[in-house]
Write an enzyme that holds these catalytic residues in place. Structure first.
Site, PDB file in Angstrom:
ATOM      1  N   GLU A  56       5.984  11.947  -3.351  1.00 55.56           N
ATOM      2  CA  GLU A  56       5.685  13.375  -3.378  1.00 55.56           C
ATOM      3  C   GLU A  56       5.733  13.966  -1.970  1.00 55.56           C
ATOM      4  OE1 GLU A  56       3.039  13.982  -7.351  1.00 55.56           O
ATOM      5  OE2 GLU A  56       1.901  13.385  -5.575  1.00 55.56           O
ATOM      6  N   CYS A  77      -8.346   7.483  -1.399  1.00 55.61           N
ATOM      7  CA  CYS A  77      -6.968   7.981  -1.421  1.00 55.61           C
ATOM      8  C   CYS A  77      -6.285   7.568  -2.710  1.00 55.61           C
ATOM      9  CB  CYS A  77      -6.198   7.448  -0.219  1.00 55.61           C
ATOM     10  SG  CYS A  77      -4.472   7.995  -0.177  1.00 55.61           S
ATOM     11  N   CYS A  82       1.188   2.658  -1.037  1.00 55.31           N
ATOM     12  CA  CYS A  82       0.558   2.319   0.237  1.00 55.31           C
ATOM     13  C   CYS A  82      -0.241   1.036   0.052  1.00 55.31           C
ATOM     14  CB  CYS A  82      -0.361   3.443   0.704  1.00 55.31           C
ATOM     15  SG  CYS A  82      -1.075   3.151   2.347  1.00 55.31           S
ATOM     16  N   CYS A 121      -7.032   2.709   1.128  1.00 54.96           N
ATOM     17  CA  CYS A 121      -8.271   3.411   1.466  1.00 54.96           C
ATOM     18  C   CYS A 121      -8.947   3.856   0.170  1.00 54.96           C
ATOM     19  CB  CYS A 121      -7.981   4.615   2.360  1.00 54.96           C
ATOM     20  SG  CYS A 121      -7.301   4.164   3.972  1.00 54.96           S
ATOM     21  N   CYS A 145       4.389  18.332   4.296  1.00 54.02           N
ATOM     22  CA  CYS A 145       3.742  17.019   4.301  1.00 54.02           C
ATOM     23  C   CYS A 145       4.714  16.013   3.679  1.00 54.02           C
ATOM     24  CB  CYS A 145       2.437  17.075   3.512  1.00 54.02           C
ATOM     25  SG  CYS A 145       1.540  15.509   3.458  1.00 54.02           S
ATOM     26  N   CYS A 156      -5.005  16.916   0.167  1.00 50.60           N
ATOM     27  CA  CYS A 156      -5.107  15.687   0.955  1.00 50.60           C
ATOM     28  C   CYS A 156      -5.748  14.575   0.128  1.00 50.60           C
ATOM     29  CB  CYS A 156      -5.935  15.957   2.201  1.00 50.60           C
ATOM     30  SG  CYS A 156      -6.079  14.531   3.292  1.00 50.60           S
TER      31      CYS A 156
END
Length: 394
Positions: free
Chosen positions: A94, A121, A114, A118, A107, A356
């Site tokens: 995205e 996230c 990933c 985290c 962004c 975010c």
């Protein structure tokens, strides 16, 4: 057997020059190609009218300009726009465009998924498939810039001294942040190639001050970035001590705060701004107490920095909650009263999961992160968030 065509989006200026030289063409042809591709957004080699016909014929046989197919295009009520882009083999990433008065920020994602995982996230909860190529990274900017030029609602960048080639078209994207899916510094070579294209006047001509790499703290690559391509640096901190950060940002177990902050201080002399940014996601009952605010002041007081407090953007799998507005206000006031520079990030695009920490895309997970978490989530459904975090690291 026919060799596969190279994607010219994969090349920065030096790589393009080497490629053109390998075709026995003069060096100025590389500059022409860069301008046709990046400044004018042309993907059809036959349309590059000032290239010699013989050169175009050679390129048509050996090369292509291929961006990422769009699977979904979503518009938020605040003007934010999100694209789901196909990177093949069941993976999609995205990208998000955020229009603001006088500037437009894109962004960009650097990985399909990933591996850092985290806890707050959404991308990390999807697992990890692969690194994106340089062409797939810069292709997000190439696609968005040239698509948005035809959008009357997109902000146009106005400059007193525009980059040659942009005078009549108007540039839409003024800022790029590597804050999408993935940890940019774990895909170092491809990210740096893309960064060089963003900065190159023959391509996008962005200022180093307007290009930001966000990292969870890959210490050796922070040092390399300072030498290879220093841009604005944002560090995902999220905790004022190692014990908590080990739980929130697992990479901290490899590169603890002492090592990370030392790397940040080494980066500062090369930074295009005279400060670094530390990002701090505000999690209710986890990292938002007055005591933790004061601890954060002590941790960062000797580093020239700005602290960007980010209200947590919930997603179902997290089990976490956003700090209340009152708690965020109290936290930021402690920082300000201590003389720190601190801001609270405005949430944008949350109605289309573009804020975010919410980017997820589609990931064919090679790390089995969701499978490994099933047992833990079943055990701890009824427990408080802090216990949930502790259990996942057992």
């Amino acid at each position: 057997m026919t060799s596969p065509r190279v994607n010219l989006l994969d090349f920065d200026a030096d790589q393009m020059a080497a490629y053109v030289a390998g075709l026995n063409e003069k060096p100025f042809r590389a500059k022409q190609l860069m301008q046709w591709i990046h400044q004018r957004g042309v993907s059809n080699i036959n349309d590059m009218s000032d290239l010699a016909k013989t050169f175009r014929t050679t390129l048509l046989d050996k090369a292509e300009i291929t961006s990422l197919p769009v699977l979904k295009d979503e518009h938020a009520t605040d003007g934010t726009r999100k694209w789901l882009l196909d990177v093949g083999a069941g993976n999609a990433v995205e990208s998000v465009f955020i229009p603001e008065d006088g500037r437009g920020t894109l962004c960009i994602s650097s990985q399909a998924g990933c591996a850092v995982n985290c806890r707050f996230c959404s991308t990390g909860h999807q697992g990890f498939s692969r690194n994106l190529t340089a062409g797939e990274i810069i292709g997000q900017l190439w696609f968005a810039e040239h698509l948005l030029r035809n959008d009357p609602n997109a902000v146009r960048r106005i400059e007193e001294f525009p980059t040659p080639g942009w005078e009549h078209t108007g540039r839409v994207i003024s800022n790029v942040v590597m804050m999408g899916m993935g940890e940019p510094l774990l895909n170092y070579d491809n990210v740096v190639t893309a960064l060089k294209l963003m900065l190159d006047d023959r391509a996008y001509g962005l200022s180093r001050r307007r290009v930001t790499v966000s990292t969870s703290g890959v210490v050796p690559m922070i040092d390399r970035l300072a030498q290879d391509c220093p841009v604005a640096l944002a560090v995902s901190l999220h905790a004022p001590n190692d014990a908590l950060r080990d739980q929130l940002v697992p990479l901290n177990q490899k590169y603890p705060l002492k090592e990370l902050l030392a790397a940040c201080e080494r980066y500062l002399p090369f930074a295009p701004r005279d400060f670094l940014t530390f990002e701090y996601c505000m999690l209710d009952g986890i990292n938002d107490s007055d005591i933790q605010a004061k601890e954060l002041v002590r941790l960062l007081k000797d580093i020239k920095c700005k602290i960007n407090l980010i209200p947590f953007n919930p997603f179902p799998e997290s089990g976490l909650k956003r700090s209340t507005a009152q708690r965020i206000h109290a936290f930021v006031n402690i920082l300000l009263e201590a003389g720190m520079v601190a801001t609270v990030r405005k949430t944008r695009g949350d109605d289309i999961a573009a804020a975010c920490g919410q980017l997820a895309g589609d990931v064919v997970d090679r790390t089995r992160v969701r499978e490994r978490a099933v047992h833990d989530s079943e055990i701890i459904q009824s427990e408080q968030p802090i216990h949930w975090l502790n259990k996942l690291d057992d």
